[in-house]
Motif scaffolding. Sequence first.
Motif, PDB file in Angstrom:
ATOM      1  N   ILE A  99       0.842  -1.203   0.000  1.00  0.00           N
ATOM      2  CA  ILE A  99       0.000   0.000   0.000  1.00  0.00           C
ATOM      3  C   ILE A  99       0.872   1.246   0.000  1.00  0.00           C
ATOM      4  CG2 ILE A  99      -1.594   1.358   1.431  1.00  0.00           C
ATOM      5  CD1 ILE A  99      -3.005  -1.318   2.091  1.00  0.00           C
ATOM      6  N   LYS A 100       1.932   1.245   0.795  1.00  0.00           N
ATOM      7  CA  LYS A 100       2.842   2.402   0.832  1.00  0.00           C
ATOM      8  C   LYS A 100       3.473   2.638  -0.536  1.00  0.00           C
ATOM      9  CE  LYS A 100       6.792   4.392   3.168  1.00  0.00           C
ATOM     10  NZ  LYS A 100       7.890   4.211   4.080  1.00  0.00           N
ATOM     11  N   ALA A 101       3.923   1.557  -1.188  1.00  0.00           N
ATOM     12  CA  ALA A 101       4.524   1.687  -2.522  1.00  0.00           C
ATOM     13  C   ALA A 101       3.499   2.205  -3.528  1.00  0.00           C
ATOM     14  CB  ALA A 101       5.093   0.345  -2.980  1.00  0.00           C
ATOM     15  N   ALA A 102       2.263   1.734  -3.436  1.00  0.00           N
ATOM     16  CA  ALA A 102       1.219   2.198  -4.342  1.00  0.00           C
ATOM     17  C   ALA A 102       0.909   3.680  -4.098  1.00  0.00           C
ATOM     18  CB  ALA A 102      -0.048   1.354  -4.176  1.00  0.00           C
ATOM     19  N   GLN A 103       0.922   4.092  -2.830  1.00  0.00           N
ATOM     20  CA  GLN A 103       0.684   5.504  -2.511  1.00  0.00           C
ATOM     21  C   GLN A 103       1.809   6.372  -3.073  1.00  0.00           C
ATOM     22  OE1 GLN A 103      -2.111   6.881  -0.784  1.00  0.00           O
ATOM     23  NE2 GLN A 103      -1.201   8.674  -1.735  1.00  0.00           N
ATOM     24  N   GLU A 104       3.051   5.884  -2.987  1.00  0.00           N
ATOM     25  CA  GLU A 104       4.185   6.622  -3.558  1.00  0.00           C
ATOM     26  C   GLU A 104       4.065   6.723  -5.074  1.00  0.00           C
ATOM     27  OE1 GLU A 104       7.592   4.529  -2.024  1.00  0.00           O
ATOM     28  OE2 GLU A 104       7.319   5.361  -0.011  1.00  0.00           O
ATOM     29  N   ASP A 105       3.635   5.635  -5.706  1.00  0.00           N
ATOM     30  CA  ASP A 105       3.422   5.668  -7.165  1.00  0.00           C
ATOM     31  C   ASP A 105       2.352   6.691  -7.519  1.00  0.00           C
ATOM     32  OD1 ASP A 105       5.318   3.701  -7.497  1.00  0.00           O
ATOM     33  OD2 ASP A 105       3.863   2.080  -7.821  1.00  0.00           O
ATOM     34  N   LEU A 106       1.294   6.740  -6.716  1.00  0.00           N
ATOM     35  CA  LEU A 106       0.225   7.702  -6.945  1.00  0.00           C
ATOM     36  C   LEU A 106       0.762   9.133  -6.805  1.00  0.00           C
ATOM     37  CD1 LEU A 106      -2.744   8.441  -7.396  1.00  0.00           C
ATOM     38  CD2 LEU A 106      -3.111   8.100  -4.950  1.00  0.00           C
ATOM     39  N   ASN A 107       1.535   9.378  -5.763  1.00  0.00           N
ATOM     40  CA  ASN A 107       2.094  10.713  -5.534  1.00  0.00           C
ATOM     41  C   ASN A 107       3.071  11.123  -6.632  1.00  0.00           C
ATOM     42  OD1 ASN A 107       0.612  10.838  -3.176  1.00  0.00           O
ATOM     43  ND2 ASN A 107       2.325  10.245  -1.873  1.00  0.00           N
ATOM     44  N   ASP A 108       3.776  10.145  -7.217  1.00  0.00           N
ATOM     45  CA  ASP A 108       4.777  10.426  -8.251  1.00  0.00           C
ATOM     46  C   ASP A 108       4.195  10.468  -9.661  1.00  0.00           C
ATOM     47  OD1 ASP A 108       6.650  10.478  -6.234  1.00  0.00           O
ATOM     48  OD2 ASP A 108       7.384   8.447  -6.614  1.00  0.00           O
ATOM     49  N   SER A 109       2.919  10.104  -9.812  1.00  0.00           N
ATOM     50  CA  SER A 109       2.334  10.052 -11.158  1.00  0.00           C
ATOM     51  C   SER A 109       2.272  11.455 -11.761  1.00  0.00           C
ATOM     52  CB  SER A 109       0.960   9.395 -11.124  1.00  0.00           C
ATOM     53  OG  SER A 109       0.084  10.110 -10.290  1.00  0.00           O
ATOM     54  N   VAL A 110       2.641  11.515 -13.054  1.00  0.00           N
ATOM     55  CA  VAL A 110       2.730  12.815 -13.721  1.00  0.00           C
ATOM     56  C   VAL A 110       1.643  13.036 -14.760  1.00  0.00           C
ATOM     57  CG1 VAL A 110       5.192  13.116 -13.321  1.00  0.00           C
ATOM     58  CG2 VAL A 110       4.419  11.894 -15.359  1.00  0.00           C
ATOM     59  N   THR A 116      -4.583   7.519 -12.712  1.00  0.00           N
ATOM     60  CA  THR A 116      -5.774   6.670 -12.658  1.00  0.00           C
ATOM     61  C   THR A 116      -5.402   5.229 -12.344  1.00  0.00           C
ATOM     62  OG1 THR A 116      -6.925   8.109 -14.221  1.00  0.00           O
ATOM     63  CG2 THR A 116      -7.775   5.861 -13.980  1.00  0.00           C
ATOM     64  N   LYS A 117      -4.372   4.741 -13.000  1.00  0.00           N
ATOM     65  CA  LYS A 117      -3.919   3.365 -12.761  1.00  0.00           C
ATOM     66  C   LYS A 117      -3.443   3.188 -11.320  1.00  0.00           C
ATOM     67  CE  LYS A 117      -1.177  -0.261 -14.827  1.00  0.00           C
ATOM     68  NZ  LYS A 117      -0.383  -0.692 -15.938  1.00  0.00           N
ATOM     69  N   ALA A 118      -2.680   4.139 -10.805  1.00  0.00           N
ATOM     70  CA  ALA A 118      -2.180   4.071  -9.435  1.00  0.00           C
ATOM     71  C   ALA A 118      -3.329   4.140  -8.426  1.00  0.00           C
ATOM     72  CB  ALA A 118      -1.172   5.189  -9.188  1.00  0.00           C
ATOM     73  N   GLU A 119      -4.314   4.992  -8.672  1.00  0.00           N
ATOM     74  CA  GLU A 119      -5.478   5.087  -7.790  1.00  0.00           C
ATOM     75  C   GLU A 119      -6.256   3.770  -7.760  1.00  0.00           C
ATOM     76  OE1 GLU A 119      -7.568   8.417  -9.467  1.00  0.00           O
ATOM     77  OE2 GLU A 119      -6.646   9.836  -8.058  1.00  0.00           O
ATOM     78  N   GLU A 120      -6.406   3.174  -8.925  1.00  0.00           N
ATOM     79  CA  GLU A 120      -7.132   1.903  -9.018  1.00  0.00           C
ATOM     80  C   GLU A 120      -6.411   0.806  -8.235  1.00  0.00           C
ATOM     81  OE1 GLU A 120      -7.605  -1.074 -12.633  1.00  0.00           O
ATOM     82  OE2 GLU A 120      -8.827   0.721 -12.923  1.00  0.00           O
ATOM     83  N   TYR A 121      -5.102   0.698  -8.415  1.00  0.00           N
ATOM     84  CA  TYR A 121      -4.318  -0.331  -7.729  1.00  0.00           C
ATOM     85  C   TYR A 121      -4.345  -0.102  -6.217  1.00  0.00           C
ATOM     86  CZ  TYR A 121      -0.472  -3.531  -6.700  1.00  0.00           C
ATOM     87  OH  TYR A 121       0.296  -4.547  -6.187  1.00  0.00           O
ATOM     88  N   LEU A 122      -4.196   1.140  -5.779  1.00  0.00           N
ATOM     89  CA  LEU A 122      -4.243   1.460  -4.353  1.00  0.00           C
ATOM     90  C   LEU A 122      -5.609   1.081  -3.773  1.00  0.00           C
ATOM     91  CD1 LEU A 122      -2.920   2.675  -1.850  1.00  0.00           C
ATOM     92  CD2 LEU A 122      -3.695   4.924  -2.631  1.00  0.00           C
ATOM     93  N   GLY A 123      -6.667   1.373  -4.493  1.00  0.00           N
ATOM     94  CA  GLY A 123      -8.004   0.998  -4.048  1.00  0.00           C
ATOM     95  C   GLY A 123      -8.173  -0.507  -3.924  1.00  0.00           C
ATOM     96  N   GLN A 124      -7.635  -1.246  -4.880  1.00  0.00           N
ATOM     97  CA  GLN A 124      -7.723  -2.710  -4.838  1.00  0.00           C
ATOM     98  C   GLN A 124      -6.972  -3.263  -3.629  1.00  0.00           C
ATOM     99  OE1 GLN A 124      -6.126  -3.606  -8.701  1.00  0.00           O
ATOM    100  NE2 GLN A 124      -8.079  -3.300  -9.727  1.00  0.00           N
ATOM    101  N   LEU A 125      -5.775  -2.721  -3.360  1.00  0.00           N
ATOM    102  CA  LEU A 125      -4.992  -3.183  -2.209  1.00  0.00           C
ATOM    103  C   LEU A 125      -5.689  -2.868  -0.890  1.00  0.00           C
ATOM    104  CD1 LEU A 125      -1.344  -2.253  -3.254  1.00  0.00           C
ATOM    105  CD2 LEU A 125      -2.331  -4.545  -3.068  1.00  0.00           C
ATOM    106  N   THR A 126      -6.268  -1.689  -0.807  1.00  0.00           N
ATOM    107  CA  THR A 126      -6.966  -1.300   0.414  1.00  0.00           C
ATOM    108  C   THR A 126      -8.175  -2.201   0.647  1.00  0.00           C
ATOM    109  OG1 THR A 126      -6.216   0.969   0.073  1.00  0.00           O
ATOM    110  CG2 THR A 126      -8.028   0.649   1.612  1.00  0.00           C
ATOM    111  N   THR A 127      -8.913  -2.497  -0.404  1.00  0.00           N
ATOM    112  CA  THR A 127     -10.051  -3.406  -0.300  1.00  0.00           C
ATOM    113  C   THR A 127      -9.590  -4.792   0.115  1.00  0.00           C
ATOM    114  OG1 THR A 127     -11.279  -2.163  -1.959  1.00  0.00           O
ATOM    115  CG2 THR A 127     -11.984  -4.439  -1.567  1.00  0.00           C
ATOM    116  N   LEU A 128      -8.512  -5.258  -0.493  1.00  0.00           N
ATOM    117  CA  LEU A 128      -7.953  -6.567  -0.152  1.00  0.00           C
ATOM    118  C   LEU A 128      -7.555  -6.608   1.315  1.00  0.00           C
ATOM    119  CD1 LEU A 128      -6.873  -9.370  -0.939  1.00  0.00           C
ATOM    120  CD2 LEU A 128      -4.761  -8.253  -1.636  1.00  0.00           C
ATOM    121  N   GLN A 129      -6.903  -5.561   1.789  1.00  0.00           N
ATOM    122  CA  GLN A 129      -6.471  -5.495   3.183  1.00  0.00           C
ATOM    123  C   GLN A 129      -7.676  -5.647   4.112  1.00  0.00           C
ATOM    124  OE1 GLN A 129      -5.083  -1.667   4.618  1.00  0.00           O
ATOM    125  NE2 GLN A 129      -3.505  -2.687   5.830  1.00  0.00           N
ATOM    126  N   GLY A 130      -8.743  -4.951   3.823  1.00  0.00           N
ATOM    127  CA  GLY A 130      -9.935  -5.039   4.651  1.00  0.00           C
ATOM    128  C   GLY A 130     -10.610  -6.403   4.597  1.00  0.00           C
TER     129      GLY A 130
END
Length: 135
Positions: A99-110, A116-130
């Motif tokens: 999740i931390k790596a996905a958040q960093e990818d989201l923050n670094d997206s240009v 959009t791809k980073a947001e989607e992946y972060l959302g999937q990981l967060t859902t999986l975690q729950g």
Amino acid sequence: MAQSFKFELVSPERLLVSAQAEAVVIPATEGEMTVMANHAPVMTTIKPGVVAVTLSGGKVDRYVVFGGFADILPEGCTLLAESAIHVDEIDRADIARRIKAAQEDLNDSVDHHARTKAEEYLGQLTTLQGAILPA
């Protein structure tokens, strides 16, 4: 008793499952789908999620996958995962790192597509975690 078919779950590290299954629920990117014997031929991409395998005899095993694709044929299903682990072997630290790596990818997206791809992946990981880790 349901008819069985050959199911294999493979990651780059190892073959996790090679068995006869009655049903397999996979987290396809277009939605969760259940594969059974004599399924119509389909190839689909996989998002991070849980694969539930009902083995011949009724035992259910669950595996966490982090992307990949599935090749489904009437006589079997092969799921090639980018990364996979039995649900009993996963830990909070691993999910938190992803999740931390996905958040960093989201923050670094240009650009919009990367964001959009980073947001989607972060959302999937967060859902999986729950879904798999108790609070």
